[in-house]
Design an enzyme around this catalytic site. Structure first.
Site, short mmCIF file in Angstrom:
data_model
loop_
_atom_site.label_atom_id
_atom_site.label_comp_id
_atom_site.label_asym_id
_atom_site.label_seq_id
_atom_site.Cartn_x
_atom_site.Cartn_y
_atom_site.Cartn_z
N ASP A 102 -8.23 -14.75 3.54
CA ASP A 102 -9.42 -15.11 2.74
C ASP A 102 -10.51 -15.74 3.61
O ASP A 102 -11.66 -15.32 3.59
CB ASP A 102 -9.06 -15.98 1.54
N TYR A 143 0.81 -1.21 0.00
CA TYR A 143 0.00 0.00 0.00
C TYR A 143 0.86 1.27 0.00
O TYR A 143 0.41 2.34 -0.41
CB TYR A 143 -0.88 -0.01 1.26
N LYS A 168 -1.73 -13.30 5.01
CA LYS A 168 -1.80 -14.27 3.92
C LYS A 168 -0.43 -14.95 3.84
O LYS A 168 0.26 -14.94 2.81
CB LYS A 168 -2.18 -13.52 2.62
N ASP A 172 -7.13 -2.40 4.80
CA ASP A 172 -7.94 -1.54 3.94
C ASP A 172 -9.18 -2.30 3.46
O ASP A 172 -10.31 -1.82 3.56
CB ASP A 172 -7.07 -1.09 2.75
O1 LIG Z 1 -5.54 7.20 -0.07
C1 LIG Z 1 -6.45 6.78 -0.76
O2 LIG Z 1 -6.81 7.33 -1.79
C2 LIG Z 1 -7.22 5.58 -0.34
C3 LIG Z 1 -7.04 5.30 1.12
C4 LIG Z 1 -7.93 4.22 1.61
O3 LIG Z 1 -8.64 3.55 0.90
C5 LIG Z 1 -7.97 4.00 3.05
O4 LIG Z 1 -7.13 4.48 3.78
O5 LIG Z 1 -8.87 3.27 3.51
MG LIG Z 2 -9.90 2.19 2.04
#
Ligand SMILES: O=C(O)CCC(=O)C(=O)O
Ligand SMILES: [Mg+2]
Ligand SMILES: NC(=O)C1=CN([C@@H]2O[C@H](COP(=O)(O)OP(=O)(O)OC[C@H]3O[C@@H](n4cnc5c(N)ncnc54)[C@H](OP(=O)(O)O)[C@@H]3O)[C@@H](O)[C@H]2O)C=CC1
Length: 423
Positions: free
Chosen positions: A287, A151, A221, A311
Site C-alpha cells: 500500500d 491470481y 503485504k 498486476d
Molecule cells: O488474463 C486476463 O484477463 C487479465 C490479465 C492481466 O490483467 C494482466 O496480466 O495484466
Molecule cells: Mg493487468
C-alpha cells in the site's frame, strides 16, 4: 513465401537463425487492429537494421475467440506445443469473461509454459502526456511472479458442493472460526512457494547485476498475509544473502546491525555497501509502495513482487508514463529462455475494429522480443522512431486527448509514421 528456421536452445544458449520463425497470437477485441500495425513495424525494423539479411517469419497460432470459432477450443493444445517447440512467441490481448465462463487464457499460457517472470519495464518517452509532474523520474523494471498467488484462480463459487466441502474442512479440521458468512462465501486459495519466490527474486537480482542497477525492492503485504506475502519477503532476503552475499546488502542485514549496534552503524554499513557498488535489496509494503512510486519514484529501480500485486502495480505505473497504450511486457522462463511477449493492457473491446487504439504496447513488447533474440539494432531503430514520432505529436487518440496541438492518427497510420521515422 520465405522459408524460416526454428530458434533452438542448446546448453542454455539461444541460437537464432537469420530467418527466425516466430509464432504469434493475434488476440481478441482490438488485437487484430494492433497486430496488423505492430507486425509491420517489427518486420520493417528488422529489414532496415540488417539490410534484409535477417527476417522474422511469422507463424500464426490460435487462441481466444478465433481459436474457438475455428476449432471449438479456446486454447488448442497445438498452440501450446508450437510455442514450446519454437521457444518464442508474441501475442495480442485475450478476453477473460468476469464471473463465469472460461478462466484466463493469458494466465493459462503463462502457467502451462511455466513462464515464471512477467517483466514489465516502465519508462518515460519524451513528450508523452502524463498526470504527474516528473514522469521522467520513473524508470522501473517490474518482475512479477507469474505462476502462483491468488491470481492463479484456485477458487470455488458460493453455494456449490465444492465450496461447502472446503469450508467444512477449514472449520472442522483446521479449527477456523473466522469465516464471517460461511453459508454464502466463495473461497479462493493463494499458494506462494519458496521455489516460486526464489526463481523470481533470482531473476530480478541477476537483471539488476547485469544492468548496473542500484536496488531491488521486494513488494509484499506481509504484515497481513504472513505466510504467503510475508514469506515471499523472508525467502527473497534469504536468497539474496545466500546466493549473492558479496554483491548485495539487504535491509535484513541492516535491521540486524540496528539491533546489535544501533542505527548509526547500520547507516554506515549501508553507505559502505553502496560505495562498494553493492545492490541494496530492500522491501516495501504494497500500500505504501503505491504512494511512494508517485511521490519519490527515483528510489525504485527493480521491483520483485507477487502476481496480483504486480498486476496492480504495472497498470498504476503505466499511468505515470502515459498510460496502458505504451506499456510493454514479457513472460519469460529465465531458466529455459522460453518467452511470450505481450502488452500490459487488455482487449479494450469498445474500440475493437475501429483502427483507433495505440499499438505501442505490443510494438514495444516486440522490441523486448528483439532484445531477447539479440537483435538490438532493430529494437533501437524502433525506440528512436517512437521518440521522433511522439516528439512530432503524431499520436493515437489516447495521447491526442491529453496533448495540445496533436495530430490524431489511426492505429495503422501511427505504424506508417513509425516506419517513416525509422530513417
Ligand atoms: O488474463 C486476463 O484477463 C487479465 C490479465 C492481466 O490483467 C494482466 O496480466 O495484466
Ligand atoms: Mg493487468
Ligand atoms: N494480457 C491480456 O491479454 C489481458 C487481457 N485483459 C482482458 O481484456 C478485457 C478488457 O479488459 P479491461 O479491464 O477493459 O482492460 P483493457 O486494458 O482492455 O482496457 C481498459 C482501458 O485501457 C485503455 N486501453 C487499453 N488498451 C489500449 C490501447 N491499446 N491504446 C490506448 N488505450 C488503451 C482504454 O482506455 P480509455 O477507455 O480511457 O480510452 C480502455 O478502455 C478483459 O476481458 C480482460 O480480462 C486485461 C488485461 C490483460
Amino acid at each position: 513465401m520465405t522459408q524460416g528456421e526454428k530458434i533452438t536452445v542448446e546448453n542454455g544458449k539461444m541460437n537464432v537463425p537469420n530467418h527466425a520463425i516466430i509464432p504469434y497470437i493475434e488476440g481478441d477485441g482490438t488485437g487484430p487492429d494492433i497486430w496488423a500495425a505492430a507486425s509491420r513495424v517489427l518486420e520493417q525494423a528488422v529489414e532496415k537494421a540488417y539490410n534484409g539479411e535477417k527476417k522474422i517469419v511469422w507463424k500464426e497460432v490460435l487462441a481466444g475467440q478465433k481459436a474457438y470459432d475455428k476449432t471449438g477450443e479456446w486454447l488448442p493444445n497445438e498452440t501450446l506445443e508450437t510455442i514450446r517447440d519454437y521457444k518464442i512467441a508474441i501475442k495480442g490481448p485475450l478476453t477473460t469473461p468476469i464471473g463465469g465462463g472460461i478462466r484466463s487464457l493469458n494466465v493459462a499460457l503463462r502457467q502451462e509454459l511455466d513462464l515464471f517472470t512477467c517483466l514489465r519495464p516502465v519508462r518515460y518517452f519524451e513528450g508523452v502526456p502524463s498526470p504527474v509532474k516528473h514522469p521522467e523520474d520513473v524508470d522501473m523494471q517490474i518482475f512479477r511472479e507469474n505462476t502462483e498467488d491468488i491470481y492463479a484462480g484456485i477458487e470455488w463459487q458460493e453455494g456449490t458442493d465444492e465450496v461447502k466441502k472446503v469450508i467444512d474442512f477449514i472449520q472442522n479440521e483446521m479449527g477456523v472460526d473466522k469465516i464471517r458468512f460461511p453459508e454464502t462465501s466463495g473461497i479462493g486459495i493463494k499458494p506462494v512457494s519458496k521455489e516460486g519466490t526464489e526463481r523470481l527474486v533470482r531473476a530480478a537480482i541477476e537483471y539488476a547485476l547485469n544492468e548496473g542497477k542500484k536496488s531491488v525492492t521486494l513488494v509484499h503485504k506481509g504484515n497481513i498475509m504472513k505466510f504467503t506475502e510475508g514469506s515471499f519477503k523472508s525467502w527473497g532476503y534469504e536468497l539474496a544473502e545466500r546466493e549473492y552475499g558479496d554483491k548485495v546488502f539487504t535491509w535484513n542485514e541492516y535491521d540486524a546491525i540496528v539491533e546489535e549496534k544501533g542505527r548509526e552503524e547500520a547507516d554506515k554499513a549501508q553507505k559502505e555497501a553502496q560505495d562498494a557498488g553493492k545492490i541494496i535489496v530492500k522491501d516495501a509494503i504494497a500500500d505504501i509502495f503505491l504512494q511512494q512510486i508517485l511521490t519519490r519514484p527515483k528510489e525504485f529501480e527493480v521491483v520483485a513482487t507477487m502476481n496480483l500485486n504486480g498486476d496492480y502495480i504495472s497498470d498504476a505505473l503505466a499511468a505515470q508514463v502515459g498510460g496502458i497504450g505504451i506499456a510493454p511486457g514479457a513472460n519469460i522462463n529465465n531458466d529455459t529462455g522460453h518467452a511470450i511477449f505481450e502488452a500490459t493492457h487488455g482487449t479494450a473491446p469498445k474500440y475493437a475494429g475501429m483502427d483507433k487504439v495505440n499499438p505501442s504496447s505490443v510494438i514495444l513488447s516486440g522490441t523486448l522480443m528483439l532484445d531477447h533474440l539479440g537483435w538490438r539494432e532493430a529494437s533501437e531503430l524502433i525506440a528512436k522512431a517512437m521518440d521522433k514520432t511522439i516528439a512530432s505529436k503524431v499520436v493515437t487518440y489516447d495521447f491526442a486527448r491529453l496533448m495540445d496541438n496533436a495530430t490524431e492518427v489511426k492505429t495503422s497510420e501511427f505504424a506508417d509514421e513509425l516506419i517513416k521515422n525509422m530513417g
